[in-house]
Design a protein around this motif. Structure first.
Motif, PDB file in Angstrom:
ATOM      1  N   TYR A   1       0.809  -1.226   0.000  1.00 21.28           N
ATOM      2  CA  TYR A   1       0.000   0.000   0.000  1.00 21.28           C
ATOM      3  C   TYR A   1       0.839   1.271   0.000  1.00 21.28           C
ATOM      4  O   TYR A   1       0.317   2.353  -0.269  1.00 21.28           O
ATOM      5  CB  TYR A   1      -0.902   0.009   1.232  1.00 21.28           C
ATOM      6  CG  TYR A   1      -2.102  -0.888   1.144  1.00 21.28           C
ATOM      7  CD1 TYR A   1      -2.800  -1.042  -0.042  1.00 21.28           C
ATOM      8  CD2 TYR A   1      -2.554  -1.583   2.273  1.00 21.28           C
ATOM      9  CE1 TYR A   1      -3.909  -1.855  -0.116  1.00 21.28           C
ATOM     10  CE2 TYR A   1      -3.661  -2.402   2.200  1.00 21.28           C
ATOM     11  CZ  TYR A   1      -4.340  -2.543   0.999  1.00 21.28           C
ATOM     12  OH  TYR A   1      -5.443  -3.353   0.928  1.00 21.28           O
ATOM     13  N   LYS A   2       2.123   1.151   0.318  1.00 20.44           N
ATOM     14  CA  LYS A   2       2.964   2.330   0.479  1.00 20.44           C
ATOM     15  C   LYS A   2       2.952   3.202  -0.780  1.00 20.44           C
ATOM     16  O   LYS A   2       3.119   2.719  -1.897  1.00 20.44           O
ATOM     17  CB  LYS A   2       4.406   1.908   0.791  1.00 20.44           C
ATOM     18  CG  LYS A   2       5.317   3.083   1.117  1.00 20.44           C
ATOM     19  CD  LYS A   2       6.717   2.615   1.485  1.00 20.44           C
ATOM     20  CE  LYS A   2       7.612   3.800   1.811  1.00 20.44           C
ATOM     21  NZ  LYS A   2       8.998   3.355   2.146  1.00 20.44           N
ATOM     22  N   ASP A   3       2.714   4.496  -0.565  1.00 21.68           N
ATOM     23  CA  ASP A   3       2.680   5.505  -1.637  1.00 21.68           C
ATOM     24  C   ASP A   3       1.518   5.309  -2.612  1.00 21.68           C
ATOM     25  O   ASP A   3       1.485   5.949  -3.670  1.00 21.68           O
ATOM     26  CB  ASP A   3       3.992   5.523  -2.425  1.00 21.68           C
ATOM     27  CG  ASP A   3       5.195   5.861  -1.549  1.00 21.68           C
ATOM     28  OD1 ASP A   3       5.013   6.646  -0.600  1.00 21.68           O
ATOM     29  OD2 ASP A   3       6.295   5.335  -1.811  1.00 21.68           O
ATOM     30  N   LYS A   4       0.588   4.423  -2.277  1.00 27.24           N
ATOM     31  CA  LYS A   4      -0.570   4.183  -3.153  1.00 27.24           C
ATOM     32  C   LYS A   4      -1.871   4.657  -2.504  1.00 27.24           C
ATOM     33  O   LYS A   4      -2.702   5.273  -3.167  1.00 27.24           O
ATOM     34  CB  LYS A   4      -0.685   2.683  -3.479  1.00 27.24           C
ATOM     35  CG  LYS A   4       0.526   2.088  -4.156  1.00 27.24           C
ATOM     36  CD  LYS A   4       0.732   2.637  -5.553  1.00 27.24           C
ATOM     37  CE  LYS A   4       1.737   1.812  -6.343  1.00 27.24           C
ATOM     38  NZ  LYS A   4       3.045   1.644  -5.674  1.00 27.24           N
ATOM     39  N   VAL A   5      -2.047   4.320  -1.231  1.00 25.16           N
ATOM     40  CA  VAL A   5      -3.237   4.758  -0.500  1.00 25.16           C
ATOM     41  C   VAL A   5      -2.791   5.306   0.853  1.00 25.16           C
ATOM     42  O   VAL A   5      -1.671   5.082   1.296  1.00 25.16           O
ATOM     43  CB  VAL A   5      -4.244   3.605  -0.284  1.00 25.16           C
ATOM     44  CG1 VAL A   5      -4.832   3.143  -1.602  1.00 25.16           C
ATOM     45  CG2 VAL A   5      -3.589   2.436   0.448  1.00 25.16           C
TER      46      VAL A   5
ATOM     47  N   ILE B   1      -6.266  -0.745  -4.120  1.00 21.53           N
ATOM     48  CA  ILE B   1      -5.627   0.379  -4.819  1.00 21.53           C
ATOM     49  C   ILE B   1      -6.431   0.749  -6.059  1.00 21.53           C
ATOM     50  O   ILE B   1      -6.654   1.933  -6.359  1.00 21.53           O
ATOM     51  CB  ILE B   1      -4.177   0.021  -5.194  1.00 21.53           C
ATOM     52  CG1 ILE B   1      -3.338  -0.133  -3.919  1.00 21.53           C
ATOM     53  CG2 ILE B   1      -3.574   1.072  -6.113  1.00 21.53           C
ATOM     54  CD1 ILE B   1      -1.982  -0.792  -4.138  1.00 21.53           C
ATOM     55  N   GLU B   2      -6.881  -0.254  -6.787  1.00 16.76           N
ATOM     56  CA  GLU B   2      -7.711  -0.028  -7.980  1.00 16.76           C
ATOM     57  C   GLU B   2      -8.989   0.718  -7.610  1.00 16.76           C
ATOM     58  O   GLU B   2      -9.385   1.683  -8.285  1.00 16.76           O
ATOM     59  CB  GLU B   2      -8.053  -1.370  -8.611  1.00 16.76           C
ATOM     60  CG  GLU B   2      -9.000  -1.307  -9.802  1.00 16.76           C
ATOM     61  CD  GLU B   2      -9.394  -2.699 -10.277  1.00 16.76           C
ATOM     62  OE1 GLU B   2     -10.609  -2.987 -10.367  1.00 16.76           O
ATOM     63  OE2 GLU B   2      -8.480  -3.502 -10.552  1.00 16.76           O
TER      64      GLU B   2
ATOM     65  N   GLU C   1      -8.301   4.402  -6.642  1.00 15.88           N
ATOM     66  CA  GLU C   1      -8.087   5.245  -7.824  1.00 15.88           C
ATOM     67  C   GLU C   1      -9.399   5.486  -8.564  1.00 15.88           C
ATOM     68  O   GLU C   1      -9.684   6.600  -9.018  1.00 15.88           O
ATOM     69  CB  GLU C   1      -7.060   4.592  -8.741  1.00 15.88           C
ATOM     70  CG  GLU C   1      -5.652   4.562  -8.141  1.00 15.88           C
ATOM     71  CD  GLU C   1      -4.659   3.826  -9.017  1.00 15.88           C
ATOM     72  OE1 GLU C   1      -5.098   3.150  -9.980  1.00 15.88           O
ATOM     73  OE2 GLU C   1      -3.443   3.898  -8.737  1.00 15.88           O
TER      74      GLU C   1
ATOM     75  N   SER D   1      -7.205   7.729  -3.760  1.00 12.32           N
ATOM     76  CA  SER D   1      -5.837   7.249  -3.617  1.00 12.32           C
ATOM     77  C   SER D   1      -4.971   8.427  -3.180  1.00 12.32           C
ATOM     78  O   SER D   1      -5.455   9.546  -3.003  1.00 12.32           O
ATOM     79  CB  SER D   1      -5.328   6.685  -4.938  1.00 12.32           C
ATOM     80  OG  SER D   1      -5.229   7.718  -5.904  1.00 12.32           O
TER      81      SER D   1
ATOM     82  N   LYS E   1      -3.101  10.056  -4.894  1.00 14.02           N
ATOM     83  CA  LYS E   1      -3.156  11.085  -5.930  1.00 14.02           C
ATOM     84  C   LYS E   1      -4.190  12.142  -5.576  1.00 14.02           C
ATOM     85  O   LYS E   1      -4.145  13.263  -6.041  1.00 14.02           O
ATOM     86  CB  LYS E   1      -3.511  10.453  -7.282  1.00 14.02           C
ATOM     87  CG  LYS E   1      -2.487   9.457  -7.797  1.00 14.02           C
ATOM     88  CD  LYS E   1      -2.975   8.812  -9.087  1.00 14.02           C
ATOM     89  CE  LYS E   1      -2.003   7.762  -9.590  1.00 14.02           C
ATOM     90  NZ  LYS E   1      -2.503   7.085 -10.810  1.00 14.02           N
TER      91      LYS E   1
END
Length: 573
Positions: A477-481, A551-552, A555, A560, A562
């Motif tokens: 999950y790091k840097d993704k959520v 993660i999908e 996004e 996320s 982002k």
């Protein structure tokens, strides 16, 4: 600037107990009010100060700055308090300081709906006017209490609105609740044993993050065999309460093994029919009217209920905040009445450890007893799984230790480990012990076998695998959520908006992943999350598949990293 925002966000406090506490706070003697009454009675406070509206605001800003260790110039009077780490329980600590500063007696339920410094300042200013304090009236009269009414006028926008004090003789709110809950929650019924993947009655196969059988013993052959043998020998139920014929020699053997395992001198074990009963029964049986129960703001509902039912004075300190705990204890220590400070080994909604060592240090300074609920940490950390108390080196200093049998023990029930005299006293004073049926033999036989496995070499292997799995999932999950700051086997993924959290959860179930959600009022508004209970039995393939789908989904629904500007992060999770 980004680091400062992250620090502020990381101080944000969850409100997982809010739905219970708001309903019950009216029944509780607020510590701040009592302290203020004592102060006024002894002449410690003089209610003759002259305050302008600006001075009231400045005083409250100063109080919050000292409470949270945030510079005054970083506090904005229109920003929601939960962004600074003031949740419903933080407001209790804030109110205690406000009452003492202004020599007033504001009830906690009067400010619980106020969300910003401006709103609280306006309310306190009006309260000072109406109570006869000398003030500088720099504005037109306005009834600040209408703010509260505005805040709670629409009570049906969350589940909390259905469990308030207003009821209908025709059960209208109960009927409305059916429509409300139908669109928000669907109970899943399993058709298989507790496993990392389970089947539902609809034939769905889901990767499961909902169960807390952390070491996977509920289906272990030795556990099943021991349970069956106890069932054959003793029958299905105990058919009696513990004090009038319900106890078996099997119960006695299990109690002795628990005492020997923890190695505390002159101690005994009281068994309860559930972990909830162990917490609520112990506190309500031990504490009495005139005593003081001091709870970490994040304590489980079972401990909160026990404190309320005890009729003792109930106080709260901000989560893992030893300075706030000491401030509470200073105000209530009269050298006479019993004081019980309560915390947990691992806080289940957030996955952070309790600062038990700090609680012991501060509590003993004021002659207080210490209560620790290790429901989610027993058999998972410390030497041979003796828990967080042992891991932090304070097991011998904890007066009342609670374990549950429904997590790593893989069954149902709970227990208290305490000095023999206290355990014996609780046997007779805890109503939900005296008047509940004794744990069935089949359960005791099974959890006894789980305990033997978990406290030995097999448990060491599984504990190591559990932590490896937790670290692996976090790395995916790091840097993704957005992840909570947990070091344990409970991994919350912050989604944010409540509706998005529900949509993400539904999407994941369609894709084959079941990770239960926490949304308001179990979490602050805008801080919804998915909660993963990691077990030693999850495989890397299962964790990888689940992480990819989470993660999908994050996004797809715009939550996320982002889109991290849309996400509210909670503290120390």
């Amino acid at each position: 600037m980004e680091q400062r925002e992250m620090e502020n966000s990381n101080q944000d406090r969850r409100e997982v107990l809010k739905s219970i506490l708001i309903r019950e706070l009216g029944k509780i003697k607020n510590s701040g009010i009592q302290e203020n009454r004592n102060a006024i009675a002894t002449g410690d406070k003089v209610a003759s100060s002259k305050y302008s509206e600006k001075q009231v605001t400045d005083e409250i800003v100063q109080i919050i700055s000292e409470l949270l260790k945030i510079p005054k110039d970083e506090l904005k009077i229109d920003t929601e308090l939960n962004k600074y780490g003031i949740d419903s329980m933080g407001q209790v600590s804030l109110l205690r300081r406000i009452n003492n500063t202004f020599s007033i007696e504001v009830e906690v339920e009067e400010i619980i709906g106020l969300s910003s410094i401006r709103e609280i300042s306006s309310f306190i200013y009006e309260t000072l006017k109406s109570s006869g304090h000398k003030i500088e009236d720099t504005r037109s009269s306005n009834n600040s209490k209408s703010i509260i009414n505005d805040k709670v006028s629409d009570t049906k926008d969350s589940i909390d609105g259905f469990f308030g004090s207003i009821t209908s003789r025709e059960d209208e709110e109960i009927e409305d609740f059916q429509d409300f809950i139908q669109n928000r929650s669907k109970i899943l019924f399993r058709t298989s044993k507790v496993k990392p993947v389970f089947l539902t009655e609809d034939g769905e196969s889901l990767i499961n993050f909902s169960n807390y059988d952390y070491l996977g013993y509920s289906g272990h052959p030795e556990v099943i065999k021991a349970s069956q043998e106890a069932l054959d020998k003793y029958g299905l139920g105990s058919a009696a309460t513990p004090l009038v014929g319900g106890m078996l020699t099997l119960h006695k053997e299990f109690q002795k093994e628990l005492v020997d395992f923890f190695g505390k001198k002159d101690t005994a074990v009281t068994l309860f029919s559930s972990g909830f009963s162990a917490c609520s029964g112990t506190i309500s049986g031990y504490m009495k009217e005139g005593d003081h129960v001091v709870l970490d703001a994040y304590m489980h509902a079972s401990s909160v209920d026990g404190a309320i039912f005890s009729k003792a004075n109930v106080h709260y300190f901000m989560h893992n905040n030893m300075e706030d705990l000491e401030d509470v204890l200073k105000g209530i220590d009269n050298g006479k009445n019993r004081i019980l400070v309560c915390t947990e080994g691992c806080f289940s909604a957030d996955g952070d450890y309790g600062d038990i060592k700090g609680v012991v240090r501060v509590s003993k300074k004021y002659g207080a007893k210490v209560f620790v609920d290790e429901a989610h940490s027993m058999l998972l950390t410390g030497e041979n799984g003796r828990g967080v108390c042992a891991d932090q080196g304070v097991l011998d200093d904890v007066d009342l230790l609670i374990g549950t049998l429904s997590k790593t023990f893989s069954g149902i029930g709970g227990f208290l480990l305490a000095k023999k005299s206290i355990s014996n006293y609780i046997d007779y004073s805890a109503r939900n012990h005296m008047f509940s049926g004794t744990l069935p033999a089949a359960i005791v036989g099974g959890v006894f076998a789980s305990f033997k496995l978990a406290s030995g070499k097999d448990g060491d292997i599984k504990r190591k695998k559990l932590m490896e799995n937790a670290r692996y999932l976090k790395s995916l999950y790091k840097d993704k959520v957005m992840l909570a700051n947990t070091k344990t086997w409970i991994v919350p993924v912050i989604i944010g908006d409540e509706q998005k959290t529900i949509e993400v959860s539904n999407y994941l179930k369609e894709k084959g992943v079941y990770a239960p959600i926490l949304v308001y009022p179990a979490a602050p508004k805008g801080a919804g999350r998915l909660r993963h209970f990691i077990t030693s039995e999850h495989t890397k393939d299962q964790l990888q598949k689940a992480a990819g789908l989470v993660i999908e989904a994050a996004e797809k629904f715009g939550c996320s990293l982002k889109n991290k500007g849309e996400v509210v992060v909670m503290s120390d999770m």
